[in-house]
Design a protein around this motif. Sequence first.
Motif, mmCIF file in Angstrom:
data_model
loop_
_atom_site.group_PDB
_atom_site.id
_atom_site.type_symbol
_atom_site.label_atom_id
_atom_site.label_comp_id
_atom_site.label_asym_id
_atom_site.label_seq_id
_atom_site.Cartn_x
_atom_site.Cartn_y
_atom_site.Cartn_z
ATOM 1 N N ARG A 45 84.771 -10.470 64.949
ATOM 2 C CA ARG A 45 84.935 -9.170 64.308
ATOM 3 C C ARG A 45 85.602 -8.213 65.301
ATOM 4 O O ARG A 45 85.249 -8.175 66.479
ATOM 5 C CB ARG A 45 83.569 -8.646 63.883
ATOM 6 C CG ARG A 45 83.605 -7.505 62.915
ATOM 7 C CD ARG A 45 82.242 -7.226 62.332
ATOM 8 N NE ARG A 45 81.757 -8.330 61.513
ATOM 9 C CZ ARG A 45 80.684 -8.250 60.727
ATOM 10 N NH1 ARG A 45 79.970 -7.129 60.677
ATOM 11 N NH2 ARG A 45 80.296 -9.297 60.021
ATOM 12 N N GLU A 46 86.575 -7.440 64.799
ATOM 13 C CA GLU A 46 87.299 -6.526 65.682
ATOM 14 C C GLU A 46 87.288 -5.110 65.107
ATOM 15 O O GLU A 46 87.302 -4.909 63.880
ATOM 16 C CB GLU A 46 88.752 -6.983 65.898
ATOM 17 C CG GLU A 46 89.607 -7.000 64.661
ATOM 18 C CD GLU A 46 91.078 -7.298 64.960
ATOM 19 O OE1 GLU A 46 91.521 -7.072 66.111
ATOM 20 O OE2 GLU A 46 91.782 -7.748 64.033
ATOM 21 N N LEU A 47 87.290 -4.144 65.997
ATOM 22 C CA LEU A 47 87.314 -2.740 65.610
ATOM 23 C C LEU A 47 88.700 -2.369 65.101
ATOM 24 O O LEU A 47 89.703 -2.668 65.746
ATOM 25 C CB LEU A 47 86.938 -1.864 66.805
ATOM 26 C CG LEU A 47 86.942 -0.359 66.586
ATOM 27 C CD1 LEU A 47 85.924 0.054 65.531
ATOM 28 C CD2 LEU A 47 86.673 0.356 67.900
ATOM 29 N N VAL A 48 88.725 -1.712 63.959
ATOM 30 C CA VAL A 48 89.994 -1.275 63.362
ATOM 31 C C VAL A 48 90.235 0.198 63.656
ATOM 32 O O VAL A 48 91.308 0.569 64.150
ATOM 33 C CB VAL A 48 89.977 -1.519 61.845
ATOM 34 C CG1 VAL A 48 91.214 -0.922 61.185
ATOM 35 C CG2 VAL A 48 89.856 -3.007 61.531
ATOM 36 N N ALA A 49 89.253 1.037 63.327
ATOM 37 C CA ALA A 49 89.450 2.478 63.456
ATOM 38 C C ALA A 49 88.108 3.188 63.505
ATOM 39 O O ALA A 49 87.108 2.680 62.983
ATOM 40 C CB ALA A 49 90.278 3.016 62.287
ATOM 41 N N GLY A 55 85.476 14.488 61.221
ATOM 42 C CA GLY A 55 86.791 14.024 60.808
ATOM 43 C C GLY A 55 87.936 14.590 61.630
ATOM 44 O O GLY A 55 89.104 14.391 61.289
ATOM 45 N N THR A 56 87.618 15.250 62.731
ATOM 46 C CA THR A 56 88.641 15.929 63.522
ATOM 47 C C THR A 56 89.295 15.028 64.550
ATOM 48 O O THR A 56 90.306 15.393 65.149
ATOM 49 C CB THR A 56 88.019 17.124 64.249
ATOM 50 O OG1 THR A 56 86.854 16.671 64.962
ATOM 51 C CG2 THR A 56 87.600 18.209 63.252
ATOM 52 N N SER A 57 88.732 13.855 64.761
ATOM 53 C CA SER A 57 89.275 12.931 65.757
ATOM 54 C C SER A 57 89.234 11.516 65.219
ATOM 55 O O SER A 57 88.252 11.111 64.590
ATOM 56 C CB SER A 57 88.437 13.010 67.045
ATOM 57 O OG SER A 57 88.854 12.041 67.981
ATOM 58 N N THR A 58 90.316 10.786 65.441
ATOM 59 C CA THR A 58 90.394 9.394 64.999
ATOM 60 C C THR A 58 90.958 8.527 66.127
ATOM 61 O O THR A 58 91.702 9.011 66.991
ATOM 62 C CB THR A 58 91.294 9.237 63.763
ATOM 63 O OG1 THR A 58 92.608 9.730 64.079
ATOM 64 C CG2 THR A 58 90.741 10.010 62.569
ATOM 65 N N ASN A 59 90.611 7.255 66.079
ATOM 66 C CA ASN A 59 91.154 6.286 67.023
ATOM 67 C C ASN A 59 91.422 4.986 66.293
ATOM 68 O O ASN A 59 90.715 4.642 65.339
ATOM 69 C CB ASN A 59 90.170 6.030 68.167
ATOM 70 C CG ASN A 59 90.150 7.170 69.164
ATOM 71 O OD1 ASN A 59 91.067 7.337 69.945
ATOM 72 N ND2 ASN A 59 89.100 7.962 69.133
ATOM 73 N N ILE A 70 92.447 6.298 58.909
ATOM 74 C CA ILE A 70 91.045 6.467 58.553
ATOM 75 C C ILE A 70 90.819 7.933 58.218
ATOM 76 O O ILE A 70 91.370 8.824 58.866
ATOM 77 C CB ILE A 70 90.112 5.991 59.688
ATOM 78 C CG1 ILE A 70 88.660 5.978 59.230
ATOM 79 C CG2 ILE A 70 90.310 6.811 60.954
ATOM 80 C CD1 ILE A 70 87.706 5.312 60.243
ATOM 81 N N SER A 71 89.998 8.180 57.210
ATOM 82 C CA SER A 71 89.670 9.550 56.822
ATOM 83 C C SER A 71 88.272 9.549 56.221
ATOM 84 O O SER A 71 87.681 8.477 55.990
ATOM 85 C CB SER A 71 90.695 10.104 55.824
ATOM 86 O OG SER A 71 90.702 9.325 54.624
ATOM 87 N N TYR A 80 87.234 6.368 54.281
ATOM 88 C CA TYR A 80 88.354 5.628 53.689
ATOM 89 C C TYR A 80 89.183 4.952 54.776
ATOM 90 O O TYR A 80 89.193 5.378 55.934
ATOM 91 C CB TYR A 80 89.260 6.574 52.909
ATOM 92 C CG TYR A 80 88.565 7.360 51.834
ATOM 93 C CD1 TYR A 80 88.144 8.672 52.070
ATOM 94 C CD2 TYR A 80 88.317 6.802 50.580
ATOM 95 C CE1 TYR A 80 87.494 9.405 51.089
ATOM 96 C CE2 TYR A 80 87.673 7.532 49.595
ATOM 97 C CZ TYR A 80 87.267 8.827 49.853
ATOM 98 O OH TYR A 80 86.618 9.545 48.882
ATOM 99 N N LEU A 81 89.890 3.910 54.368
ATOM 100 C CA LEU A 81 90.885 3.298 55.238
ATOM 101 C C LEU A 81 92.133 3.045 54.402
ATOM 102 O O LEU A 81 92.132 2.173 53.525
ATOM 103 C CB LEU A 81 90.380 1.992 55.844
ATOM 104 C CG LEU A 81 91.324 1.361 56.862
ATOM 105 C CD1 LEU A 81 91.405 2.232 58.120
ATOM 106 C CD2 LEU A 81 90.871 -0.044 57.238
#
Length: 116
Positions: A45-49, A55-59, A70-71, A80-81
Amino acid sequence: QVQLVESGGGLVQPGGSLRLSCRASGFTFSSFAMKWYRQAPGKERELVATIAAAGTSTNYADSMKGRFTISRDNTKNTVYLQMNSLKPEDTAVYYCNLRKGSLDYWGRGTQVTVSS
């Protein structure tokens, strides 16, 4: 209790798009970062986002940058993705994840298959 329910997966052609949703319940959704992971057959399993609580920061994982977004909507307890320009190598089961303290919570996942 914590529940995470993913939806939105399916079969899509290369270059196509899908939007995954994860409906959360059983905790104060707006207080926690949320993550999407994926697991392809025979792979770990791998991290996607990741998205911060507000919701102010995404990776994103490097291979998803520029294609996935991602939101979240904290009024709907949903993350959501949005996945664009899908490739066959994106085929996997996609999971929603909550890390709460030392515990990880997972949904059952939604299958995404990218194939012509």
